[in-house]
Design an enzyme around this catalytic site. Structure first.
Site, mmCIF file in Angstrom:
data_model
loop_
_atom_site.group_PDB
_atom_site.id
_atom_site.type_symbol
_atom_site.label_atom_id
_atom_site.label_comp_id
_atom_site.label_asym_id
_atom_site.label_seq_id
_atom_site.Cartn_x
_atom_site.Cartn_y
_atom_site.Cartn_z
ATOM 1 N N HIS A 158 -2.624 -3.041 -3.365
ATOM 2 C CA HIS A 158 -3.963 -2.919 -2.906
ATOM 3 C C HIS A 158 -5.075 -2.915 -4.310
ATOM 4 O O HIS A 158 -6.190 -3.367 -4.016
ATOM 5 C CB HIS A 158 -4.181 -1.739 -1.811
ATOM 6 C CG HIS A 158 -5.218 -1.654 -1.038
ATOM 7 N ND1 HIS A 158 -5.329 -0.394 -0.310
ATOM 8 C CD2 HIS A 158 -6.136 -2.417 -0.717
ATOM 9 C CE1 HIS A 158 -6.653 -0.814 0.371
ATOM 10 N NE2 HIS A 158 -7.191 -2.197 0.090
ATOM 11 N N ASP A 194 -3.608 2.394 -4.935
ATOM 12 C CA ASP A 194 -2.227 2.121 -4.271
ATOM 13 C C ASP A 194 -1.626 0.692 -4.496
ATOM 14 O O ASP A 194 -2.725 -0.303 -4.651
ATOM 15 C CB ASP A 194 -2.238 2.607 -2.953
ATOM 16 C CG ASP A 194 -3.261 1.735 -2.017
ATOM 17 O OD1 ASP A 194 -4.476 1.578 -2.362
ATOM 18 O OD2 ASP A 194 -2.590 1.396 -0.859
ATOM 19 N N HIS A 212 0.843 -1.171 -0.177
ATOM 20 C CA HIS A 212 -0.032 -0.064 -0.120
ATOM 21 C C HIS A 212 0.628 1.380 -0.096
ATOM 22 O O HIS A 212 1.989 1.337 0.346
ATOM 23 C CB HIS A 212 -0.660 0.234 1.326
ATOM 24 C CG HIS A 212 -1.976 -0.854 1.550
ATOM 25 N ND1 HIS A 212 -2.973 -1.076 1.443
ATOM 26 C CD2 HIS A 212 -1.449 -2.098 2.139
ATOM 27 C CE1 HIS A 212 -3.431 -2.079 1.767
ATOM 28 N NE2 HIS A 212 -2.448 -3.097 2.454
ATOM 29 N N TYR A 213 0.113 2.472 -0.294
ATOM 30 C CA TYR A 213 0.957 3.772 0.049
ATOM 31 C C TYR A 213 -0.029 4.244 0.959
ATOM 32 O O TYR A 213 -1.357 3.777 0.977
ATOM 33 C CB TYR A 213 1.277 4.696 -1.064
ATOM 34 C CG TYR A 213 -0.073 5.162 -1.820
ATOM 35 C CD1 TYR A 213 -0.984 5.669 -1.389
ATOM 36 C CD2 TYR A 213 0.132 5.217 -3.356
ATOM 37 C CE1 TYR A 213 -2.049 6.476 -2.006
ATOM 38 C CE2 TYR A 213 -0.816 5.681 -4.086
ATOM 39 C CZ TYR A 213 -1.829 6.151 -3.609
ATOM 40 O OH TYR A 213 -2.958 6.831 -4.336
ATOM 41 N N THR A 214 0.401 5.112 1.923
ATOM 42 C CA THR A 214 -0.398 5.427 2.976
ATOM 43 C C THR A 214 -1.688 6.789 2.477
ATOM 44 O O THR A 214 -2.513 6.963 3.270
ATOM 45 C CB THR A 214 0.347 6.327 4.164
ATOM 46 O OG1 THR A 214 1.127 7.029 3.576
ATOM 47 C CG2 THR A 214 1.074 5.262 4.868
ATOM 48 N N GLU A 233 2.557 -0.881 4.697
ATOM 49 C CA GLU A 233 2.212 0.528 4.326
ATOM 50 C C GLU A 233 3.567 1.338 3.788
ATOM 51 O O GLU A 233 4.346 1.275 4.695
ATOM 52 C CB GLU A 233 1.428 1.291 5.427
ATOM 53 C CG GLU A 233 0.076 0.863 5.413
ATOM 54 C CD GLU A 233 -0.959 1.364 4.375
ATOM 55 O OE1 GLU A 233 -0.553 2.248 3.636
ATOM 56 O OE2 GLU A 233 -2.139 1.083 4.607
HETATM 57 ZN ZN LIG Z 1 -4.223 0.501 0.573
#
Ligand SMILES: [Zn+2]
Length: 233
Positions: A134, A144, A27-29, A92
């Site tokens: 994600h 993401d 993921h990215y935040t 993340e």
């Molecule tokens: Zn995510």
């Protein structure tokens, strides 16, 4: 504490797994700062978490032990699994994301991710085909880690599948045939256009338009072929 984890910040947002670990979700935040993101991932009111949070300077924070179920994937699906949180380890990466100024993932951050991912893949025997973004598991809701994520670098370290080099373009007989193949590879095709966009974001980030074309047809065909030949582990 181990050498790949620099700090613990235990999140209360966890429960028990009902499936064994077979995937990693990246993921990215998507928040303006890393501090803001970290605070949210341990806030009981937010009801979200991940196993690890990697800041842009490479600091790796453990939020949830790998044995527990973290709450990062939300409503998701991958290859028959709809409780993705139960089956996955969530990582993340701090990045403002598409909403706040999407930017390259710094080298230090990816240098922290690589050995961590290597260890996770070994410990849980996770196939490369199950190291996903994600957006791959929630195509209608999520973008993401996005098209700037260095999947090619991960592939070089044997941590993700490389983008195949199909010998030809391939147009499936009709869109339904393409979607069925996409589902067989793992994607939720409930929203076909979104599924195609997610596939493109991962496998052909240069053009993300949600339209089926001969190039992505060739890529999907090759991916399925390689998996059937047992090359996806
Ligand atoms: Zn995510």
């Amino acid at each position: 504490m181990d050498e790949l984890v620099h700090r613990e910040n235990p999140s209360p947002n966890r429960d028990e797994r009902t499936l064994s670990v077979s995937m990693v979700v990246l993921h990215y935040t998507g928040m303006q700062t890393g501090a803001e993101a970290e605070a949210r991932l341990v806030d009981p009111a937010a009801k979200v978490s991940a196993h690890y949070l990697i800041h842009e300077d490479g600091e790796d924070v453990r939020l949830v032990p790998e044995e527990k179920r973290a709450w990062h994937a939300g409503r998701s699906y991958w290859r028959g699994i709809s409780d993705v949180n139960s089956a996955s380890i969530g990582i993340e990466l701090v990045n403002p994301g598409h909403e706040w100024g999407y930017r390259e993932f710094p080298e230090a951050q990816i240098e922290a991710l690589i050995p961590l991912l290597h260890r996770i893949r070994q410990n849980w025997d996770i196939p490369r085909a199950n190291v996903v973004g994600h957006s791959d598991v929630a195509p209608a809701r999520k973008d993401d880690p996005g098209e700037l994520f260095p999947w090619d670098l991960l592939a070089r370290y044997n941590l993700a599948l490389p983008v195949p080099k199909p010998s030809m373009r391939l147009l499936y007989d009709n869109p339904g045939a393409f979607y069925l193949a996409l589902e067989r590879f793992g994607y939720d095709i409930a929203d076909g256009h979104a599924a195609v966009r997610a596939f493109q974001r991962r496998w052909r980030p240069g053009l993300i338009d949600g339209e089926i074309d001969g190039q992505i047809g060739g890529l999907l065909f090759e991916l399925l072929l390689e998996r059937d030949l047992g090359k996806a582990r």
